[in-house]
Design an enzyme around this catalytic site. Structure first.
Site, PDB file in Angstrom:
ATOM      1  N   GLU A 270       0.872  -1.181   0.000  1.00 34.19           N
ATOM      2  CA  GLU A 270       0.000   0.000   0.000  1.00 34.19           C
ATOM      3  C   GLU A 270       0.897   1.215   0.000  1.00 34.19           C
ATOM      4  OE1 GLU A 270      -1.383   3.413   1.361  1.00 34.19           O
ATOM      5  OE2 GLU A 270      -1.094   2.226   3.168  1.00 34.19           O
TER       6      GLU A 270
ATOM      7  N   CYS B 275      -0.835   9.096   3.692  1.00 32.90           N
ATOM      8  CA  CYS B 275      -0.898   8.621   2.314  1.00 32.90           C
ATOM      9  C   CYS B 275      -2.213   8.996   1.660  1.00 32.90           C
ATOM     10  CB  CYS B 275      -0.661   7.113   2.249  1.00 32.90           C
ATOM     11  SG  CYS B 275      -1.772   6.156   3.281  1.00 32.90           S
TER      12      CYS B 275
END
Length: 504
Positions: free
Chosen positions: A247, A281
């Site tokens: 990820e 993120c």
């Protein structure tokens, strides 16, 4: 003292002679000294994990989860203390530091609770006398490489499920937050988990690369930058039998349509752009706003951005703490310089904070404030395509319908997260069905996800979901099992089961 690695149930100095320090990004203060892991240390850790695997996998899911329940209770009992540690080491304001710990115990609760849930799927067979079903078994050694911005929560995303499913773990925490790593390792030691089941090697990227390269590692779970994640995915892809779930980052956007409630829109945009100093993120660096509401939205967003409270992250009145390190401040400044070249207008420039904005005793911290600019959309502009990972925000005006907004929104190599602000459910549903993201939000900030939801992206943002239910796919093998309950053998698809010989 110099903190050690935790390998095969023991605290060890390791084979290297180098050490490194953890630094408080708000003050520049040294928080601790740590041994820097080497390839040899990683080999010892993976060997220990490999050796412990067979015995660990023989325990039931429920027995394995018992070790995690002890950690769950400790995380809750030490919530305030550990939240402060997170804030001191990675610079998140204190409510975020505490939330990081809360998210960790939620993840442990989910993984340990899942141990008592039904496992496998019963599948109807064409043949009445056959039972067909699917079972899962652990893959083996799982290598976990985690980031600094969620130094307690994300390690448990990776490790809690991996361990309950019967895998053993080798963990490399982020080099910026080794103190948090130390505390987590102490929790595992205190839980009494068998030697070798959990291992931690502190260090830099070379230690992480050694985890990825080791032949005994069956799955790699990674959360971090796109550049590193793509290297890991490429490396693992060339190794038959090894899996990776990575990820990575994003150039996330929020679409504000002409049907938006601007109170919700401004609130959501400020949260998405400046929480954690833009170092999530999922932080939003692009605001795509319809022309009918653009001027009012801009005025209100800019007014807040100019006043966002930047300061001591331990102060509850602070909204934005420091950037993680000096090198990252320099990166943010460079992208702000690029945006000044590409922008039609710079609206807020707090790149260099005034002396009066920096708290006393924090002069050595890594400070940077909000930067907001407006730009005429052009697909060739770097500033709206490349991830900054800081409080750097572009306003992009659009005209037309939701289709045009989503077209601009999707024009990025990343695809992690995004949000749409609208009171028109048709616009929301169009965004839901066409936005190229792994995490989507309606009338909410573009931030986070509860632990029971998969967390990951598409395109350059990821190739897997190293959390919650979806991580089970990465750390287990599925076996399709068929059992014949008859004395006769009968095949599906009409395949003959008759054996014929020359005598026939």
């Amino acid at each position: 003292m110099t903190y050690q690695h935790y390998i095969d149930g023991e605290w060890v100095d390791g084979h290297g002679t180098e050490t490194f320090e953890s630094e408080n990004p708000a003050t520049g203060e040294t928080l601790g000294e740590f041994h820097r892991g080497t390839e040899a240390d990683v080999r010892e850790a993976t060997a220990a994990a490999d050796e412990a695997f067979e015995e660990w996998r023989e325990l039931s899911h429920i027995d394995r989860a018992e070790y995690l329940w002890d950690i769950y209770h400790e995380l809750k009992e030490r919530h305030e203390e550990l939240g402060e540690v997170v804030t001191k080491e990675c610079g998140k304001e204190i409510s975020e530091g505490k939330a990081d710990v809360t998210e960790a115990w939620h993840m442990v609760e989910w993984a340990a609770g899942d141990a008592r849930h039904p496992k496998g799927d019963v599948v109807p067979s064409e043949i009445p006398s056959k039972d067909a079903y699917m079972r899962r078994k652990p893959r083996g050694v799982v290598g976990c490489i985690t980031p600094w911005n969620f130094p307690v929560a994300i390690p448990f995303w990776h490790m809690a499920v991996s361990l309950v499913e019967g895998n053993t773990v080798v963990w490399k925490p982020a080099e910026q937050t080794p103190w948090c790593g130390q505390i987590i390792a102490e929790m595992f030691e205190e839980s009494g988990i068998p030697d070798g089941v959990f291992n931690m090697v502190q260090g830099y990227g070379d230690a992480g690369a050694a985890v990825v390269d080791d032949d005994r590692v069956d799955t790699v779970l990674f959360t971090g930058s796109a550049e590193v994640g793509h290297e890991i995915a490429s490396e693992v892809a060339s190794d038959p039998g090894k899996l990776a779930a990575c990820e990575m980052g994003g150039k996330n956007g929020i679409v504000v349509t002409e049907e938006a409630d601007l109170d919700v829109a401004v609130h959501s945009a400020v949260m998405s752009s400046f929480k954690t100093t833009g170092q999530r993120c999922v932080s939003s660096e692009r605001l795509v706003v319809h022309e009918d509401v653009y001027d009012e939205f801009k005025e209100r967003f800019v007014e807040v951005a100019e006043k966002v409270a930047v300061g001591d992250p331990l102060d509850e009145d602070t909204f934005m703490g420091p950037a993680i390190e000096a090198e990252h401040v320099e990166k943010i400044r460079e992208y702000n310089d690029l945006a000044r070249e590409e922008a039609t207008n710079v609206l807020v420039d707090r790149t260099e904070l005034g002396d009066e904005e920096i708290p006393d005793g924090h002069e050595d911290g890594h400070w940077v404030g909000p930067f907001v600019y407006e730009v005429d959309y052009d697909p060739d502009l770097r500033s709206i395509k490349e991830e900054v990972f800081g409080p750097h925000v572009a306003l992009i005006e659009y005209s037309g319908d939701i289709e045009r907004a989503v077209e601009i929104h999707n024009d990025t190599p990343y695809g992690l997260a995004g949000a749409v602000i609208s009171e028109d459910y048709r616009q929301i549903n169009y965004y839901r069905d066409h936005a190229e993201v792994g995490l989507a939000y309606g009338n909410l900030p573009c931030i986070g996800a509860e632990v029971q939801l998969p967390f990951g992206g598409v395109k350059k943002s990821g190739n897997g979901y190293p959390s919650a239910r979806e991580v089970i796919e990465a750390v287990t093998e599925r076996t399709a099992w068929t059992l014949n309950n008859s004395k006769d053998i009968e095949m599906a698809q009409g395949l003959s089961a008759d054996i014929k010989t020359e005598d026939d």
